[in-house]
Design an enzyme around this catalytic site. Structure first.
Site, PDB file in Angstrom:
ATOM      1  N   GLY A  70       0.703  -1.582   0.070  1.00 48.60           N
ATOM      2  CA  GLY A  70       0.300  -0.169   0.327  1.00 48.60           C
ATOM      3  C   GLY A  70       0.897   0.999   0.011  1.00 48.60           C
ATOM      4  O   GLY A  70       0.508   2.440  -0.974  1.00 48.60           O
ATOM      5  N   CYS A 326       0.617   0.731  11.207  1.00 45.07           N
ATOM      6  CA  CYS A 326       1.874   1.602   9.791  1.00 45.07           C
ATOM      7  C   CYS A 326       3.051   2.926  10.038  1.00 45.07           C
ATOM      8  O   CYS A 326       2.641   3.307   9.240  1.00 45.07           O
ATOM      9  CB  CYS A 326       0.662   1.681   8.380  1.00 45.07           C
ATOM     10  SG  CYS A 326      -0.013  -0.106   8.276  1.00 45.07           S
TER      11      CYS A 326
END
Length: 384
Positions: A70, A326
């Site tokens: 991502g 993240c």
């Protein structure tokens, strides 16, 4: 008992994903760019994964490019589009609640002279369409909106946004971070007017370090990694064949059993929300049913700091998250919760529970038992 409620951070790979990754690493280990049969066998994994994903999204398989996940996908979508379209304008529209992998490249572009507008959200975390309509202008080149917020599970009206911006200016590129949405709901880029879609493998029971980006044909975008010209030059570098095989298999599994999996996760989410709502001093920041993503519950525990509760639960074999895994392993005040105007006293007292098809109601019951015991003790030590 162990209860892993951090599936929005990462998921456990399935047996079939593990098997295909190991096979690609140990048996069909060739370089897919090689012209001999060992390379051809490796290339078959890439073709199969593309076919699986293209079928799910109802797109052309030539519009699918594999990457490391991502963060790379979002950086390419944002920086690549900005660089390719800078002669057309310098305005970019996004939201106040994007993941760091979107927010950080946006900050970079601001330093490069681009105008970035951050749309506000309401108290449920849903973007304000009226502000979007006011901000759309002739020099807008990119709109970037996440499908599902990774902290509270708020779902954005992606289809409505896509249709609106294309009505105003068909040349505006619409990027959607679908990292928390893919594998949890039906996504149709053509129907929703999405030009670029980013997905990460390890959120859907695939391997870490795997991902893909859908780029609609004729979208103006520059690659951000140059080299040998693999993947039509859009993402150079020898392909991570085991990772690609894994994400292709994981995607297929998710969508072969989508209805069943979503039903499991939604029931767990609603059950947890009901149980949490019965505990004094707990505020739930996520919505039940199909008004929010099926797998995410954000809850604030008055009088208890997030990291304190996280580690107290960890000692009981219960694993949750304090915000986005993240961003950093150091909890910080969430931009999402601030944008939703959550009570200041709760900003540092919020944790996220996130489910997969592997979770059970028994795990939730165990978690509730532990919370009922832990909270009174932890609140005794609140700083005054």
């Amino acid at each position: 008992m162990e209860a892993y409620f951090d599936n929005s951070a990462t998921t456990k790979v399935t047996e079939s994903v593990k098997d295909i990754v190991v096979k690609a690493m140990t048996e069909d280990y060739g370089n897919p760019s090689s012209m001999h049969m060992v390379g051809v066998e490796a290339e078959k994994y890439i073709k199969t994964a593309k076919e699986n994903i293209a079928k799910i999204l109802k797109v052309d398989q030539r519009e699918i490019y594999f990457n490391s996940g991502g963060t790379e996908g979002n950086n390419q979508a944002i920086i690549g589009v900005a660089e390719a379209n800078k002669r057309s304008g310098n305005k970019i529209i996004t939201t106040e609640i994007e993941h760091a992998s979107v927010a950080s490249p946006m900050k970079y572009l601001e330093k490069e002279g681009y105008q970035v507008v951050y749309l506000p959200v309401d108290h449920l975390g849903v973007v304000d369409m009226e502000t979007l309509k006011k901000e759309m202008s002739a020099d807008t080149i990119l709109v970037s909106v996440m499908y599902v917020n990774n902290e509270v599970g708020a779902m954005q009206p992606v289809g409505e946004i896509g249709k609106y911006i294309k009505t105003v200016n068909p040349k505006v590129v619409f990027h959607v971070d679908a990292i928390q949405a893919f594998g949890k709901m039906e996504i149709r880029p053509k129907r929703e007017k999405i030009d670029i879609l980013t997905v990460s493998g390890h959120k859907i029971h695939g391997p870490k370090g795997s991902g893909f980006i859908y780029i609609q044909k004729n979208t103006k975008i520059h690659p951000i990694i140059s080299g040998g010209g693999q993947q039509d030059g859009m993402r150079s570098g020898t392909e991570n064949v085991p990772g690609i095989a894994g994400i292709g298999q994981a995607a297929k599994e998710c969508y072969d059993h989508l209805e069943e999996n979503v039903k499991i996760m939604t029931e767990l989410k609603d059950y947890l929300i009901d149980r949490l709502s019965q505990i004094e001093g707990v505020t739930v920041n996520s919505r039940k049913g199909n008004q929010g993503a099926p797998h995410i519950v954000s809850a604030s525990f008055k009088g208890v700091r997030s990291e304190v509760l996280l580690h107290a639960l960890e000692e009981k074999g219960i694993y949750v998250s304090a915000g986005s895994a993240c961003s950093s392993n150091r909890p910080s005040v969430s931009r999402t919760l601030k944008a939703m105007q959550i009570d200041k006293d709760l900003l540092e007292s919020t944790v996220r529970f996130s489910f997969s098809k592997l979770n059970t109601k028994e795990q939730i019951d165990y978690c509730m038992e532990q919370l009922q015991e832990l909270l009174p003790v932890l609140r005794k030590y609140v700083r005054r």
